[in-house]
Design a protein around this motif. Structure first.
Motif, PDB file in Angstrom:
ATOM      1  N   GLY A  98       0.828  -1.060   0.044  1.00 18.80           N
ATOM      2  CA  GLY A  98      -0.095   0.079  -0.229  1.00 18.80           C
ATOM      3  C   GLY A  98       0.820   1.372   0.065  1.00 18.80           C
ATOM      4  N   LYS A  99       1.991   1.082  -0.327  1.00 22.25           N
ATOM      5  CA  LYS A  99       2.925   2.251  -0.329  1.00 22.25           C
ATOM      6  C   LYS A  99       3.221   2.997  -1.920  1.00 22.25           C
ATOM      7  CE  LYS A  99       6.247   0.957   3.332  1.00 22.25           C
ATOM      8  NZ  LYS A  99       7.611   0.069   3.341  1.00 22.25           N
ATOM      9  N   ASP A 100       3.054   4.206  -1.685  1.00 22.93           N
ATOM     10  CA  ASP A 100       3.110   4.750  -3.019  1.00 22.93           C
ATOM     11  C   ASP A 100       4.547   4.942  -3.496  1.00 22.93           C
ATOM     12  OD1 ASP A 100       0.487   5.446  -3.019  1.00 22.93           O
ATOM     13  OD2 ASP A 100       0.805   7.159  -1.848  1.00 22.93           O
ATOM     14  N   VAL A 101       4.864   4.721  -5.145  1.00 18.89           N
ATOM     15  CA  VAL A 101       6.245   4.742  -5.433  1.00 18.89           C
ATOM     16  C   VAL A 101       6.338   5.766  -6.315  1.00 18.89           C
ATOM     17  CG1 VAL A 101       8.058   3.404  -6.607  1.00 18.89           C
ATOM     18  CG2 VAL A 101       6.167   2.324  -5.199  1.00 18.89           C
ATOM     19  N   ILE A 102       7.558   6.669  -6.185  1.00 21.35           N
ATOM     20  CA  ILE A 102       7.931   7.929  -7.226  1.00 21.35           C
ATOM     21  C   ILE A 102       8.633   7.160  -8.331  1.00 21.35           C
ATOM     22  CG2 ILE A 102       9.264  10.042  -7.356  1.00 21.35           C
ATOM     23  CD1 ILE A 102       8.509  10.576  -4.689  1.00 21.35           C
ATOM     24  N   PHE A 103       8.494   7.642  -9.525  1.00 16.90           N
ATOM     25  CA  PHE A 103       9.553   7.199 -10.537  1.00 16.90           C
ATOM     26  C   PHE A 103       9.968   8.452 -11.334  1.00 16.90           C
ATOM     27  CE2 PHE A 103       8.133   2.599 -10.917  1.00 16.90           C
ATOM     28  CZ  PHE A 103       7.096   2.721 -10.239  1.00 16.90           C
ATOM     29  N   ASP A 104      11.421   8.471 -11.244  1.00 20.59           N
ATOM     30  CA  ASP A 104      11.985   9.543 -12.211  1.00 20.59           C
ATOM     31  C   ASP A 104      12.483   9.010 -13.501  1.00 20.59           C
ATOM     32  OD1 ASP A 104      13.797  11.205 -13.129  1.00 20.59           O
ATOM     33  OD2 ASP A 104      14.861  11.996 -11.184  1.00 20.59           O
ATOM     34  N   ILE A 105      11.640   8.830 -14.315  1.00 18.47           N
ATOM     35  CA  ILE A 105      11.841   8.180 -15.728  1.00 18.47           C
ATOM     36  C   ILE A 105      11.437   8.953 -16.708  1.00 18.47           C
ATOM     37  CG2 ILE A 105      11.712   6.002 -14.545  1.00 18.47           C
ATOM     38  CD1 ILE A 105       8.977   5.688 -15.637  1.00 18.47           C
ATOM     39  N   ASP A 106      11.876   8.676 -17.957  1.00 21.37           N
ATOM     40  CA  ASP A 106      11.785   9.567 -19.008  1.00 21.37           C
ATOM     41  C   ASP A 106      10.307   9.027 -19.923  1.00 21.37           C
ATOM     42  OD1 ASP A 106      12.337   6.952 -20.434  1.00 21.37           O
ATOM     43  OD2 ASP A 106      13.086   8.059 -22.279  1.00 21.37           O
ATOM     44  N   TRP A 107       9.966   9.611 -20.767  1.00 24.51           N
ATOM     45  CA  TRP A 107       8.420   9.401 -21.340  1.00 24.51           C
ATOM     46  C   TRP A 107       8.324   8.044 -21.886  1.00 24.51           C
ATOM     47  CZ3 TRP A 107       8.544   7.905 -26.670  1.00 24.51           C
ATOM     48  CH2 TRP A 107       9.795   8.411 -27.312  1.00 24.51           C
ATOM     49  N   GLN A 108       9.545   7.498 -22.543  1.00 29.42           N
ATOM     50  CA  GLN A 108       9.522   6.173 -22.885  1.00 29.42           C
ATOM     51  C   GLN A 108       8.960   4.943 -21.787  1.00 29.42           C
ATOM     52  OE1 GLN A 108      12.946   5.097 -25.813  1.00 29.42           O
ATOM     53  NE2 GLN A 108      13.978   6.835 -24.404  1.00 29.42           N
ATOM     54  N   GLY A 109       9.763   5.417 -20.599  1.00 29.00           N
ATOM     55  CA  GLY A 109       9.494   4.345 -19.437  1.00 29.00           C
ATOM     56  C   GLY A 109       8.073   4.872 -19.159  1.00 29.00           C
ATOM     57  N   THR A 110       7.656   5.919 -19.368  1.00 33.23           N
ATOM     58  CA  THR A 110       6.100   6.212 -18.695  1.00 33.23           C
ATOM     59  C   THR A 110       5.270   5.667 -19.571  1.00 33.23           C
ATOM     60  OG1 THR A 110       7.063   8.410 -18.112  1.00 33.23           O
ATOM     61  CG2 THR A 110       4.499   8.185 -18.244  1.00 33.23           C
ATOM     62  N   GLN A 111       5.542   5.686 -20.862  1.00 33.57           N
ATOM     63  CA  GLN A 111       4.576   4.918 -21.833  1.00 33.57           C
ATOM     64  C   GLN A 111       4.417   3.411 -21.451  1.00 33.57           C
ATOM     65  OE1 GLN A 111       5.796   5.593 -25.932  1.00 33.57           O
ATOM     66  NE2 GLN A 111       4.604   7.725 -25.962  1.00 33.57           N
ATOM     67  N   GLN A 112       5.459   2.766 -20.939  1.00 36.39           N
ATOM     68  CA  GLN A 112       5.780   1.330 -20.694  1.00 36.39           C
ATOM     69  C   GLN A 112       4.771   1.057 -19.819  1.00 36.39           C
ATOM     70  OE1 GLN A 112       9.847  -0.272 -21.301  1.00 36.39           O
ATOM     71  NE2 GLN A 112      10.064   1.379 -22.535  1.00 36.39           N
ATOM     72  N   LEU A 113       5.006   2.069 -18.841  1.00 37.33           N
ATOM     73  CA  LEU A 113       4.239   1.727 -17.291  1.00 37.33           C
ATOM     74  C   LEU A 113       2.826   1.903 -17.662  1.00 37.33           C
ATOM     75  CD1 LEU A 113       6.303   3.343 -14.714  1.00 37.33           C
ATOM     76  CD2 LEU A 113       6.300   1.115 -15.250  1.00 37.33           C
ATOM     77  N   ALA A 114       2.514   2.794 -18.451  1.00 37.49           N
ATOM     78  CA  ALA A 114       1.024   2.943 -18.656  1.00 37.49           C
ATOM     79  C   ALA A 114       0.482   1.773 -19.464  1.00 37.49           C
ATOM     80  CB  ALA A 114       0.796   4.299 -19.737  1.00 37.49           C
ATOM     81  N   GLU A 115       1.176   1.089 -20.349  1.00 39.22           N
ATOM     82  CA  GLU A 115       0.836  -0.104 -20.781  1.00 39.22           C
ATOM     83  C   GLU A 115       0.310  -1.402 -19.943  1.00 39.22           C
ATOM     84  OE1 GLU A 115       3.302  -1.253 -23.995  1.00 39.22           O
ATOM     85  OE2 GLU A 115       3.295   0.670 -25.053  1.00 39.22           O
ATOM     86  N   ILE A 116       1.193  -1.376 -18.702  1.00 40.29           N
ATOM     87  CA  ILE A 116       0.878  -2.463 -18.011  1.00 40.29           C
ATOM     88  C   ILE A 116       0.341  -2.013 -16.578  1.00 40.29           C
ATOM     89  CG2 ILE A 116       2.989  -3.926 -18.512  1.00 40.29           C
ATOM     90  CD1 ILE A 116       4.680  -2.707 -16.234  1.00 40.29           C
ATOM     91  N   ALA A 117      -0.036  -0.667 -16.266  1.00 44.20           N
ATOM     92  CA  ALA A 117      -0.458  -0.459 -15.085  1.00 44.20           C
ATOM     93  C   ALA A 117      -1.092   0.992 -14.854  1.00 44.20           C
ATOM     94  CB  ALA A 117       0.653  -0.349 -13.829  1.00 44.20           C
ATOM     95  N   ARG A 118      -2.211   1.257 -16.009  1.00 43.83           N
ATOM     96  CA  ARG A 118      -2.598   2.661 -16.116  1.00 43.83           C
ATOM     97  C   ARG A 118      -3.497   2.826 -14.983  1.00 43.83           C
ATOM     98  NH1 ARG A 118      -2.282   6.750 -16.003  1.00 43.83           N
ATOM     99  NH2 ARG A 118      -2.797   8.306 -17.455  1.00 43.83           N
ATOM    100  N   ASP A 119      -3.967   1.986 -14.541  1.00 44.21           N
ATOM    101  CA  ASP A 119      -4.970   2.376 -13.224  1.00 44.21           C
ATOM    102  C   ASP A 119      -4.265   2.780 -12.068  1.00 44.21           C
ATOM    103  OD1 ASP A 119      -7.071   1.741 -14.919  1.00 44.21           O
ATOM    104  OD2 ASP A 119      -7.659  -0.289 -13.895  1.00 44.21           O
ATOM    105  N   ASP A 120      -2.978   2.340 -11.921  1.00 43.36           N
ATOM    106  CA  ASP A 120      -2.323   2.713 -10.927  1.00 43.36           C
ATOM    107  C   ASP A 120      -1.298   4.138 -10.757  1.00 43.36           C
ATOM    108  OD1 ASP A 120      -3.401   0.779  -9.626  1.00 43.36           O
ATOM    109  OD2 ASP A 120      -1.801  -0.952  -9.890  1.00 43.36           O
ATOM    110  N   LEU A 121      -1.349   4.481 -12.065  1.00 38.80           N
ATOM    111  CA  LEU A 121      -0.309   5.364 -12.606  1.00 38.80           C
ATOM    112  C   LEU A 121      -0.912   6.761 -12.350  1.00 38.80           C
ATOM    113  CD1 LEU A 121       2.581   4.693 -13.633  1.00 38.80           C
ATOM    114  CD2 LEU A 121       1.484   5.206 -16.191  1.00 38.80           C
ATOM    115  N   VAL A 122      -0.091   7.802 -11.746  1.00 41.70           N
ATOM    116  CA  VAL A 122      -0.342   9.087 -12.029  1.00 41.70           C
ATOM    117  C   VAL A 122       0.981   9.726 -12.482  1.00 41.70           C
ATOM    118  CG1 VAL A 122      -0.566  11.217 -10.688  1.00 41.70           C
ATOM    119  CG2 VAL A 122      -1.807   9.249  -9.954  1.00 41.70           C
TER     120      VAL A 122
END
Ligand code: 5GP
Length: 213
Positions: A98-122
């Motif tokens: 239940g812990k929130d995680v910060i990611f300092d990543i670029d747009w390519q990584g952001t797109q990949q995370l959106a593909e696998i976990a859109r609902d958990d992503l801000v």
């Protein structure tokens, strides 16, 4: 009142280098003790002042490849001339607690995370207030990191590239004043934390409320 159980969220901060992303993510971590940051793996050379295991895990190219091939990366990308990736296991552990995680990543990584976990992503994109200010910050930083003129020039031209992806993000913060930018990043976090669909314990809580009436 009992704490309502909540799913951890993945809070992505992207920006061209020099826009203040690192300062903002450090401030968020400081203000939210239950939050963690995802420490990336990179093939880039360690810079003066950086700490292995804290800023990045610095690895050789072959080791990076092995991690990708073994499915140990949640996402990975080539940025400038180096590879960067997010180790999967620590992120999954934090989210399941239940812990929130910060990611300092670029747009390519952001797109990949959106593909696998859109609902958990801000996703939040940080913009510098002007081109002049961005250049000033990059030059100022290069004194600490001992970057060469060519490296700074390279970052300036890559910045234009990175900025072109701002419209893929949920929120945009223009970092004119760092304290205000941190405040905004916190506001986004606070609001996203109370999204109804993130509070997995909510229906049980409401049932309890109604039973008492
Ligand atoms: P730097 O070399 O200046 O630390 O980072 C260069 C860029 O790589 C930054 O835009 C940063 O957000 C991005 N980056 C750092 N770690 C990762 C990662 O794990 N995945 C991706 N996709 N980008 C990353």
């Amino acid at each position: 009142m009992e704490q309502i159980q909540r799913r951890g969220l993945m809070y992505v901060l992207s920006s061209p280098s020099g826009a203040g992303k690192t300062t903002i993510s450090r401030a968020l971590l400081g203000n939210n003790p239950d939050m963690t940051i995802s420490v990336s793996v990179t093939t880039r050379k360690i810079r003066a002042g950086e700490v292995h295991g804290q800023d990045y895990y610095f690895v050789e190219h072959d080791d990076f490849r092995d991690m990708v091939d073994n499915g140990e990366m949640l996402e990975h990308a080539k940025v400038f001339d180096n590879y960067y990736g997010t180790p999967r296991q620590p992120v999954e552990k934090s989210l399941s607690e239940g812990k929130d995680v910060i990611f300092d990543i670029d747009w390519q990584g952001t797109q990949q995370l959106a593909e696998i976990a859109r609902d958990d992503l801000v996703t939040v994109f940080i913009l510098p207030p002007s081109r002049t200010e961005l250049e000033k910050r990059l030059r100022h930083r290069s004194r600490d990191t001992r970057e060469t003129e060519a490296e700074i020039r390279g970052r300036m031209s890559k910045a234009a590239d990175e900025i072109s992806h701002y419209s893929e993000y949920d929120y945009v913060i223009i970092n004119e004043d760092i304290d205000r930018a941190i405040e905004k990043a916190q506001l986004i976090l606070d609001a996203e934390r109370i999204r109804r669909e993130r509070m997995v314990g909510l229906s049980e809580f409401v049932r309890g409320l109604r039973e008492g009436l």
